[in-house]
Design an enzyme around this catalytic site. Sequence first.
Site, short mmCIF file in Angstrom:
data_model
loop_
_atom_site.label_atom_id
_atom_site.label_comp_id
_atom_site.label_asym_id
_atom_site.label_seq_id
_atom_site.Cartn_x
_atom_site.Cartn_y
_atom_site.Cartn_z
CG ASN A 388 -49.80 -45.56 26.65
OD1 ASN A 388 -49.05 -45.11 27.49
ND2 ASN A 388 -50.42 -44.79 25.78
CG ASP A 389 -52.90 -50.29 27.14
OD1 ASP A 389 -52.48 -49.93 28.24
OD2 ASP A 389 -53.91 -49.80 26.60
CB VAL A 390 -49.07 -52.83 22.17
CG1 VAL A 390 -50.55 -52.85 21.78
CG2 VAL A 390 -48.41 -51.52 21.76
#
Length: 467
Positions: A388-390
């Site tokens: 998700n965040d990466v």
Amino acid sequence: MNTFFTTDTLIESTYLVATALFILSLKWLSSPVTARRGLFAGEAGMVLAIGGTLLHAGIIDYKLIAIGLVVGTVIGIPLGNVAMTAVPQRTALSHAFGALCVTVVGTAEFYLRAPDISPFMMAVLSMEVILGSLTFTGSLMAAGKLQEVLSQRPITYKGQNFVNALLFAIALVVAVILVIHPDQIRLFPIMIVIPLIFGVMLVIPIGGADMPTVISLLNSYAGLSAAAMGFVLNSKLLIIAGALDGSSGFILSVIMSKAMNRSFTNVLFGGFGQIQATASGAKEAPPVRSATPEEAAGILGAASKVVVVPGYGMAVAQAQHKVRELYDSLTKRGVDVTFGIHPVAGRMPGHMNVLLAEADIPYDKLLEMDQINGDLAQTDVALIIGANDVTNPAARTDPTSPIYGMPILDVDKARTVMVIKRSMAAGFAGIDNPLYYLDKTLMLFGDAKNFVSNIVRELTGGSGHGS
């Protein structure tokens, strides 16, 4: 001749070889190609270190040691047989056990020696106990968050940083008093209890997104406390091993923080990972485009270049072996498949590398973020599996985002983006990902293992192994 081969000489020689093996182990573990050799070197070094210690003349009775070895083995074997997804919390437990050992040994040494302790020795012993105590409870909290026994979201309250700083300051003041007046034995329990509380308070405001950095930082604390114990016990091997552990953990923490474009203070005190509240009356999120396994297989099969980006979702679903089948199916069709690995993907440093290596993905296909980012603009399909965040482009485009400035995998530059995800829930950072709403993005909703298995089945005309 006999004087040369004394027990002391044998012990020192054993320690020397063990030290060399520890150093070589760290060196070899830095590369997937030599990692197995590094693991065996570290194990051999530890066996030699334990064997050399058991040769000391100061050991009065081996019965308790034998009991300890048996109990440790009985506990250690099942703890070692954990799923790959549980390795991060298992590592945190190892840090906790090691820190507890250091704290207990330091406590025993204090009460054996007090009040006849030199200022230097009392200072080192205080460092050993303080670091050991806070690492013990901090590691337990980290393991609880990773196991989801505790909330992965930061638990914060007003004035929290002040309270934490005050607790640590009190522990340091007590340590200084004991250095000057080692006869104040009644103060020693305070120097243990306060860091135990501090360890809990230190980790609860840290979110799941920062756990990789926390794990490596706790590893550093454990190593430094072990090095301090080496001074207390006059063990050169323990000093060297602890220094290696502490410095490598610290360096890794620096690398992890740099990978997130954040500082230690931000990681430890920033409360990063809280779910971002949307403004009142904010507009609804735009619709997303979804695709079936059949449609995904058709797009992947027609591509020339595919980059797979693994994340914790792949680890949870234990989909790495199905990903290997997907890799085999696509390469047989002439598709160039590589893997883009972000430094903080997963729950601990190197988590994705270990999972993919377990599935026998060729090492040369595992490319770090800096290596793969330049190729993504020429990539036909970027397939994201639970990351998700990466992959969140807000890190580049939204100055108000809590992850703004964090280096990410530039998957949004690929011609087509496909995301395997159970739902539209936010990742560890607790923020939405605008990547999912791009016209070029297809959301593949479902369990990663099952979805990849269905794609493989479509690519192989129904001859896949299934789920």
